[in-house]
Design a protein around this motif. Structure first.
Motif, mmCIF file in Angstrom:
data_model
loop_
_atom_site.group_PDB
_atom_site.id
_atom_site.type_symbol
_atom_site.label_atom_id
_atom_site.label_comp_id
_atom_site.label_asym_id
_atom_site.label_seq_id
_atom_site.Cartn_x
_atom_site.Cartn_y
_atom_site.Cartn_z
ATOM 1 N N GLU A 56 5.331 -55.511 -20.757
ATOM 2 C CA GLU A 56 5.339 -56.735 -21.560
ATOM 3 C C GLU A 56 4.881 -57.984 -20.810
ATOM 4 O O GLU A 56 4.843 -59.056 -21.395
ATOM 5 N N SER A 57 4.504 -57.849 -19.538
ATOM 6 C CA SER A 57 4.014 -59.013 -18.787
ATOM 7 C C SER A 57 3.455 -58.567 -17.443
ATOM 8 O O SER A 57 3.769 -57.471 -16.955
ATOM 9 N N TYR A 59 4.281 -59.960 -14.710
ATOM 10 C CA TYR A 59 5.432 -59.990 -13.806
ATOM 11 C C TYR A 59 6.093 -58.613 -13.760
ATOM 12 O O TYR A 59 6.358 -58.053 -12.698
ATOM 13 N N SER A 60 6.327 -58.060 -14.948
ATOM 14 C CA SER A 60 6.961 -56.743 -14.999
ATOM 15 C C SER A 60 6.036 -55.650 -14.485
ATOM 16 O O SER A 60 6.507 -54.651 -13.937
ATOM 17 N N ALA A 63 6.497 -55.756 -10.807
ATOM 18 C CA ALA A 63 7.877 -55.339 -10.511
ATOM 19 C C ALA A 63 8.001 -53.818 -10.650
ATOM 20 O O ALA A 63 8.629 -53.150 -9.817
ATOM 21 N N TYR A 64 7.394 -53.287 -11.690
ATOM 22 C CA TYR A 64 7.428 -51.839 -11.948
ATOM 23 C C TYR A 64 6.818 -51.070 -10.774
ATOM 24 O O TYR A 64 7.363 -50.075 -10.298
ATOM 25 N N TYR A 86 1.237 -65.456 -12.446
ATOM 26 C CA TYR A 86 2.559 -65.068 -12.958
ATOM 27 C C TYR A 86 3.220 -64.041 -12.028
ATOM 28 O O TYR A 86 4.438 -63.962 -11.946
ATOM 29 N N GLU A 89 5.562 -64.528 -7.212
ATOM 30 C CA GLU A 89 6.797 -64.248 -6.479
ATOM 31 C C GLU A 89 6.821 -62.800 -5.960
ATOM 32 O O GLU A 89 7.246 -62.515 -4.844
ATOM 33 N N LEU A 90 6.318 -61.907 -6.825
ATOM 34 C CA LEU A 90 6.372 -60.484 -6.482
ATOM 35 C C LEU A 90 5.268 -60.072 -5.508
ATOM 36 O O LEU A 90 5.399 -59.047 -4.832
#
Lengths: 385, 303
Positions: A56-57, A59-60, A63-64, A86, A89-90
């Motif tokens: 859904e983004s 960012y995810s 993260a995934y 976006y 940070e990750l």
């Protein structure tokens, strides 16, 4: 496999398949979308051996992959512009955790205002996140660099970003020669089929720490980053032996007699290269230095390539802008060449906002540089020429 | 084995002594029970929260399994990615548990949480809810209740909006299993954890974990306040299957007014009688709605 007509995004998708990436996770964004659509298509048809997850983004998505890479899987994502911002940070987290994630970024200007132009600030703004950065100049190079990057990332335990101009390369079709799967496998062995996390061996990973430990983490990452050119050269030889193609970390053209050297990255360098023979500036012949590897900056290579007495002037082409300072490539070159004969003579031809570098614009830029328009840190604005 | 009404749980502790939790820590108590069930069968993912500290500061650790820390909004996606990555390298057995506070769940991690829930990723997400950002010294979250004080909703401007109804949000994603639990009811908590471990797909546990420092109560009040929250029906214990079928786990026999719960906590010091009446009305309305839902579409599990 034979020769194929592919655009940059299709070539990248094919490289991900050949790399046998195990987990691909992404969110669509123009101009990257057709890349993830290609992977989704192969996955749906059973032509892709890995898992493809549409989240859904951005960012995810990253993260995934941080999760999947922790588990030991070979991972890939792709994004562009706002999507990369976006993820910011990750990006730091992936590098700090030393996860060999590979991603594509198709350059596109960051808003505001909205734009689809191939400005480089999206990826250059991630310069300090600890990711290896390659800037590609052609579709074949995208395919080879991406396949190469999986091995480089895994050997150095550093995440790697393969970057190319949105639309100019992502959507331009070129004749390419895709590697055979057995060639890809010979260069990039299948990832180990063993989980990197074993719950019977308790760990507390990335727990809060103090400066004594953190300073070592940062220092070690820097030192390992400095080893990237050496490792990349070794892997380039291996790649060439298997696939018959190789790319230097810094590409030099026409430097033997050049009075002026243009420094550029990405597709603009390809334009410059194609018109180089007809590109004599008022001061004499013009040469090209193409920065393919940008992080780490191959300092030794750049300095030694420019160490020729006949080179009078360096003109850096920047398609980005750090407002209040100038183009980022130019600043890096100025810092690198401080104390050299080029100090104070490094001109910047700035194409921020995605100004298209036509041969005519380049000639006008070189003329302005020869007239001293770019000296003492002044910017030659492409939009004004 | 520790004999309980609902199952047998090991005496062995998977949470070690000497951890960094404050005296009377509700989240520490919750996790002690949780890991008695998950033992060494799961990787635990922790975003920024009290448990970032309780799990141990490098080089120490308080849990007997693999713990992975991650950025604040990232836990759900990192957790789902670990599960997918483990499967990709041939480990289909190890489970993944996200252990997140209310800030990471109700606020900053909501987007990623909704994403993994919608995709029904194979992940057990545990939210330990102490109703504010307690690790950073009590700032309001969207899990903070109406009328509560915090450093960002200081007196006389207590929180004016009600607590976000996270269970309704999760149920609306039609996930296979969701349940509320409380540190005052450990057997119920562990039974739900065991059930959650057996379900495939996305599972959500919402655990009520009082914070005595943040709520302004004596440290020995943790379990008492957690129990009163259930008995006053402020925090009912129930399960939801497939987002539709409800089962209430514990029916408080007598109607205890919320005043008994509120009075032991300094964070509610600013509530006047009319506000308390308003709060009581909402609690009664929510309880009645929950009872209707459970009667209308009961959840009958296999066990």
């Amino acid at each position: 496999m034979g020769r194929k007509l592919l655009d940059g995004n299709q070539a990248a998708a094919l490289a991900v398949k050949l790399a046998r990436a195990q987990v691909v996770c992404a969110y669509p964004i123009t101009p990257q979308t057709s890349l993830v659509e290609s992977i989704a298509g192969m996955w749906a048809q059973g032509d892709f051996s890995g898992e493809y997850v549409s989240v859904e983004s951005e960012y995810s998505a990253l993260a995934y992959l941080i999760g999947a890479a922790y588990a030991g899987a070979r991972t890939f994502t792709a994004t562009s512009s706002q999507g990369l911002a976006y993820m910011h940070e990750l990006l730091h987290w992936a590098a700090g955790a030393r996860l060999p994630i590979v991603m594509v970024n198709a350059n596109r200007a960051l808003g505001a205002p909205w734009s689809l132009e191939p400005d480089h600030l999206d990826s250059l703004a991630q310069r300090d996140t600890g990711w290896i950065q390659f800037y590609c100049a052609a579709v074949q190079e995208i395919m080879d660099t991406l396949l190469f990057s999986f091995r480089l990332a895994e050997e150095t335990r550093l995440p790697c970003m393969v970057i190319y101009d949105g639309f100019v390369l992502s959507h331009t079709v070129e004749v390419v020669e895709p590697p055979l799967q057995k060639q890809a496998d010979a260069f990039l062995p299948a990832p180990p089929a063993k989980a990197a996390l074993q719950t019977e061996q308790p760990q507390n990973l990335q727990a809060v720490t103090s400066f004594q430990y953190l300073a070592r983490v940062f220092q070690e990452r820097h030192l390992d980053m400095l080893q990237v050119p050496r490792v990349a050269k070794k892997l380039t030889r291996e790649y060439a032996a298997i696939l018959g193609r190789s790319y230097p970390l810094v590409e030099a053209c026409g430097l033997k007699e050049a009075a002026t050297v243009v420094v550029a990255a990405g597709s603009a360098a390809q334009t410059i290269k194609s018109v180089l023979p007809a590109l004599n500036s008022p001061e004499g012949p013009t040469g090209l230095l193409r920065l393919r590897l940008f992080r780490p900056l191959p300092a030794e290579e750049i300095v030694s390539l420019l160490a020729r007495p006949h080179i009078q002037r360096v003109v850096v082409v920047d398609r980005d802008l750090s407002a209040g300072l100038g183009g980022i490539f130019a600043q890096e070159l100025r810092a690198l060449l401080q104390g050299s004969p080029f100090e104070g003579k490094i001109c910047e031809l700035n194409l921020a906002g995605g100004v298209d570098l036509t041969p005519q614009l380049l000639r006008r830029g070189l003329k302005a540089a020869a007239a001293g328009g770019g000296e003492q840190g002044r910017i030659i604005w492409g939009v004004d020429l | 084995m520790l004999q309980t009404l609902l199952g047998d749980f090991p005496r062995r502790e998977y949470m070690l002594n000497g951890h960094n939790a404050c005296a009377g820590c509700g989240p520490a108590l919750a996790v002690r029970y949780l890991v008695k069930v998950s033992r060494q069968e799961a990787v635990i993912v922790i975003p920024a929260s009290c448990w970032s500290i309780i799990a141990g500061v490098e080089p120490f650790r308080s849990l007997e399994t693999v713990v992975l820390h991650c950025p604040f909004p990232a836990a759900a996606s990192v957790g789902a990615g670990i599960k997918k990555g483990l499967e990709a390298v041939g480990d289909t057995r190890t489970q993944v548990i996200v252990l997140a506070g209310d800030g990471a769940t109700f606020d900053i991690g909501m987007q990623g949480l909704s994403g993994v829930a919608e995709r029904n990723e194979d992940l057990l997400y545990v939210c330990y809810d102490n109703e504010a950002y307690m690790n950073t010294g009590t700032q309001r979250s969207s899990a903070s209740p109406y009328g509560s004080l915090s450093t960002t909703t200081p007196a006389p401007r207590a929180k004016s909006s009600p607590k976000k109804e996270i269970m309704k949000i999760m149920a609306a994603h039609r996930i296979p299993y969701a349940a509320t639990a409380s540190v005052a009811y450990p057997a119920d908590l562990m039974a739900k954890m065991q059930r959650a471990m057996q379900v495939k797909g996305f599972r959500f546990l919402h655990i009520f974990t009082p914070c005595m420092q943040g709520w302004g109560s004596p440290v020995e009040f943790t379990v008492r306040l957690a129990r009163l929250a259930v008995l006053t029906r402020i925090f009912p214990l129930y399960e939801v299957a497939d987002g539709a079928r409800y089962r209430i786990s514990s029916f408080p026999e007598e109607h205890i007014p919320i005043e008994e719960y509120l009075q032991g906590q300094k964070r509610f010091a600013g509530l006047d009688e009319s506000q308390k009446a308003l709060l009581q009305k909402e609690v009664d309305r929510n309880w009645a709605a929950l009872c209707r839902q459970a009667d209308h579409s009961p959840f009958i599990s296999d066990d």
